[in-house]
Design a protein around this motif. Structure first.
Motif, PDB file in Angstrom:
ATOM      1  N   ARG A   5       0.829  -1.202   0.000  1.00  0.00           N
ATOM      2  CA  ARG A   5       0.000   0.000   0.000  1.00  0.00           C
ATOM      3  C   ARG A   5       0.867   1.257   0.000  1.00  0.00           C
ATOM      4  O   ARG A   5       0.585   2.215  -0.721  1.00  0.00           O
ATOM      5  CB  ARG A   5      -0.921  -0.011   1.213  1.00  0.00           C
ATOM      6  N   SER A   6       1.953   1.248   0.747  1.00  0.00           N
ATOM      7  CA  SER A   6       2.804   2.434   0.830  1.00  0.00           C
ATOM      8  C   SER A   6       3.547   2.694  -0.484  1.00  0.00           C
ATOM      9  O   SER A   6       3.922   3.819  -0.773  1.00  0.00           O
ATOM     10  CB  SER A   6       3.799   2.299   1.975  1.00  0.00           C
ATOM     11  N   ARG A   7       3.741   1.632  -1.285  1.00  0.00           N
ATOM     12  CA  ARG A   7       4.405   1.815  -2.573  1.00  0.00           C
ATOM     13  C   ARG A   7       3.439   2.305  -3.644  1.00  0.00           C
ATOM     14  O   ARG A   7       3.834   2.996  -4.572  1.00  0.00           O
ATOM     15  CB  ARG A   7       5.051   0.509  -3.026  1.00  0.00           C
ATOM     16  N   ILE A   8       2.178   1.966  -3.543  1.00  0.00           N
ATOM     17  CA  ILE A   8       1.197   2.284  -4.575  1.00  0.00           C
ATOM     18  C   ILE A   8       0.559   3.657  -4.357  1.00  0.00           C
ATOM     19  O   ILE A   8       0.331   4.398  -5.314  1.00  0.00           O
ATOM     20  CB  ILE A   8       0.103   1.203  -4.631  1.00  0.00           C
ATOM     21  N   LEU A   9       0.256   4.014  -3.141  1.00  0.00           N
ATOM     22  CA  LEU A   9      -0.470   5.253  -2.857  1.00  0.00           C
ATOM     23  C   LEU A   9       0.166   6.496  -3.476  1.00  0.00           C
ATOM     24  O   LEU A   9      -0.551   7.338  -4.013  1.00  0.00           O
ATOM     25  CB  LEU A   9      -0.668   5.420  -1.349  1.00  0.00           C
ATOM     26  N   PRO A  10       1.495   6.651  -3.459  1.00  0.00           N
ATOM     27  CA  PRO A  10       2.074   7.850  -4.089  1.00  0.00           C
ATOM     28  C   PRO A  10       1.885   7.888  -5.612  1.00  0.00           C
ATOM     29  O   PRO A  10       1.991   8.949  -6.227  1.00  0.00           O
ATOM     30  CB  PRO A  10       3.561   7.765  -3.746  1.00  0.00           C
ATOM     31  N   LEU A  11       1.577   6.758  -6.242  1.00  0.00           N
ATOM     32  CA  LEU A  11       1.436   6.697  -7.699  1.00  0.00           C
ATOM     33  C   LEU A  11       0.017   7.000  -8.175  1.00  0.00           C
ATOM     34  O   LEU A  11      -0.207   7.188  -9.367  1.00  0.00           O
ATOM     35  CB  LEU A  11       1.847   5.313  -8.202  1.00  0.00           C
ATOM     36  N   LEU A  12      -0.926   7.046  -7.254  1.00  0.00           N
ATOM     37  CA  LEU A  12      -2.312   7.283  -7.641  1.00  0.00           C
ATOM     38  C   LEU A  12      -2.525   8.742  -8.003  1.00  0.00           C
ATOM     39  O   LEU A  12      -1.964   9.644  -7.395  1.00  0.00           O
ATOM     40  CB  LEU A  12      -3.254   6.895  -6.492  1.00  0.00           C
ATOM     41  N   ARG A  13      -3.371   8.950  -9.003  1.00  0.00           N
ATOM     42  CA  ARG A  13      -3.713  10.309  -9.413  1.00  0.00           C
ATOM     43  C   ARG A  13      -4.841  10.830  -8.532  1.00  0.00           C
ATOM     44  O   ARG A  13      -5.484  10.067  -7.807  1.00  0.00           O
ATOM     45  CB  ARG A  13      -4.157  10.315 -10.867  1.00  0.00           C
ATOM     46  N   GLN A  14      -5.089  12.118  -8.640  1.00  0.00           N
ATOM     47  CA  GLN A  14      -6.152  12.722  -7.851  1.00  0.00           C
ATOM     48  C   GLN A  14      -7.489  12.084  -8.247  1.00  0.00           C
ATOM     49  O   GLN A  14      -7.814  11.957  -9.417  1.00  0.00           O
ATOM     50  CB  GLN A  14      -6.214  14.224  -8.091  1.00  0.00           C
ATOM     51  N   GLY A  15      -8.250  11.665  -7.268  1.00  0.00           N
ATOM     52  CA  GLY A  15      -9.540  11.038  -7.505  1.00  0.00           C
ATOM     53  C   GLY A  15      -9.472   9.520  -7.578  1.00  0.00           C
ATOM     54  O   GLY A  15     -10.496   8.856  -7.534  1.00  0.00           O
ATOM     55  N   GLU A  16      -8.280   8.950  -7.732  1.00  0.00           N
ATOM     56  CA  GLU A  16      -8.151   7.501  -7.755  1.00  0.00           C
ATOM     57  C   GLU A  16      -8.058   6.980  -6.334  1.00  0.00           C
ATOM     58  O   GLU A  16      -7.579   7.665  -5.437  1.00  0.00           O
ATOM     59  CB  GLU A  16      -6.895   7.077  -8.528  1.00  0.00           C
ATOM     60  N   ARG A  17      -8.519   5.755  -6.165  1.00  0.00           N
ATOM     61  CA  ARG A  17      -8.393   5.152  -4.828  1.00  0.00           C
ATOM     62  C   ARG A  17      -8.020   3.687  -4.985  1.00  0.00           C
ATOM     63  O   ARG A  17      -8.318   3.044  -5.986  1.00  0.00           O
ATOM     64  CB  ARG A  17      -9.680   5.300  -4.037  1.00  0.00           C
ATOM     65  N   LEU A  18      -7.369   3.174  -4.009  1.00  0.00           N
ATOM     66  CA  LEU A  18      -6.904   1.800  -4.005  1.00  0.00           C
ATOM     67  C   LEU A  18      -8.050   0.915  -3.531  1.00  0.00           C
ATOM     68  O   LEU A  18      -8.605   1.116  -2.455  1.00  0.00           O
ATOM     69  CB  LEU A  18      -5.693   1.673  -3.078  1.00  0.00           C
ATOM     70  N   LEU A  19      -8.422  -0.069  -4.351  1.00  0.00           N
ATOM     71  CA  LEU A  19      -9.541  -0.928  -4.005  1.00  0.00           C
ATOM     72  C   LEU A  19      -9.115  -2.250  -3.377  1.00  0.00           C
ATOM     73  O   LEU A  19      -9.865  -2.836  -2.609  1.00  0.00           O
ATOM     74  CB  LEU A  19     -10.384  -1.233  -5.257  1.00  0.00           C
ATOM     75  N   TRP A  20      -7.920  -2.720  -3.715  1.00  0.00           N
ATOM     76  CA  TRP A  20      -7.522  -4.041  -3.237  1.00  0.00           C
ATOM     77  C   TRP A  20      -6.022  -4.106  -3.122  1.00  0.00           C
ATOM     78  O   TRP A  20      -5.290  -3.606  -3.983  1.00  0.00           O
ATOM     79  CB  TRP A  20      -8.016  -5.100  -4.226  1.00  0.00           C
ATOM     80  N   VAL A  21      -5.530  -4.705  -2.053  1.00  0.00           N
ATOM     81  CA  VAL A  21      -4.108  -4.945  -1.863  1.00  0.00           C
ATOM     82  C   VAL A  21      -3.953  -6.384  -1.424  1.00  0.00           C
ATOM     83  O   VAL A  21      -4.655  -6.850  -0.529  1.00  0.00           O
ATOM     84  CB  VAL A  21      -3.507  -4.015  -0.776  1.00  0.00           C
TER      85      VAL A  21
END
Length: 76
Positions: A5-21
């Motif tokens: 999660r800590s590696r992916i969150l900085p790569l998300l664009r505004q409005g995107e959210r992480l649904l599954w890890v």
């Protein structure tokens, strides 16, 4: 600790959210349906590829070339 999660969150664009890890269950490889689907898809894809090869190398008919393309795509 190496948290995905800590590696992916900085790569998300505004409005995107992480649904599954996580990771898929490594013990689940095939299901009962795969006993039919795998051989069928190999036969389907093999025949479709053979059809296209034969049409392209011998018939030179545009209709038959186009006719085989959807069958190849389904086989893939």
């Amino acid at each position: 600790m190496d948290d995905p999660r800590s590696r992916i969150l900085p790569l998300l664009r505004q409005g995107e959210r992480l649904l599954w890890v996580g990771q898929p269950d490594p013990r689940v490889r095939f299901t009962g349906a795969d006993a039919l689907l795998v051989p069928f898809s190999i036969l389907w894809g093999g025949f479709a590829a053979f059809w296209e090869f034969m049409v392209v190398t011998t018939a030179k008919e545009p209709f038959f070339m186009l006719w085989g393309i959807p069958f190849v795509l389904v086989g893939l």
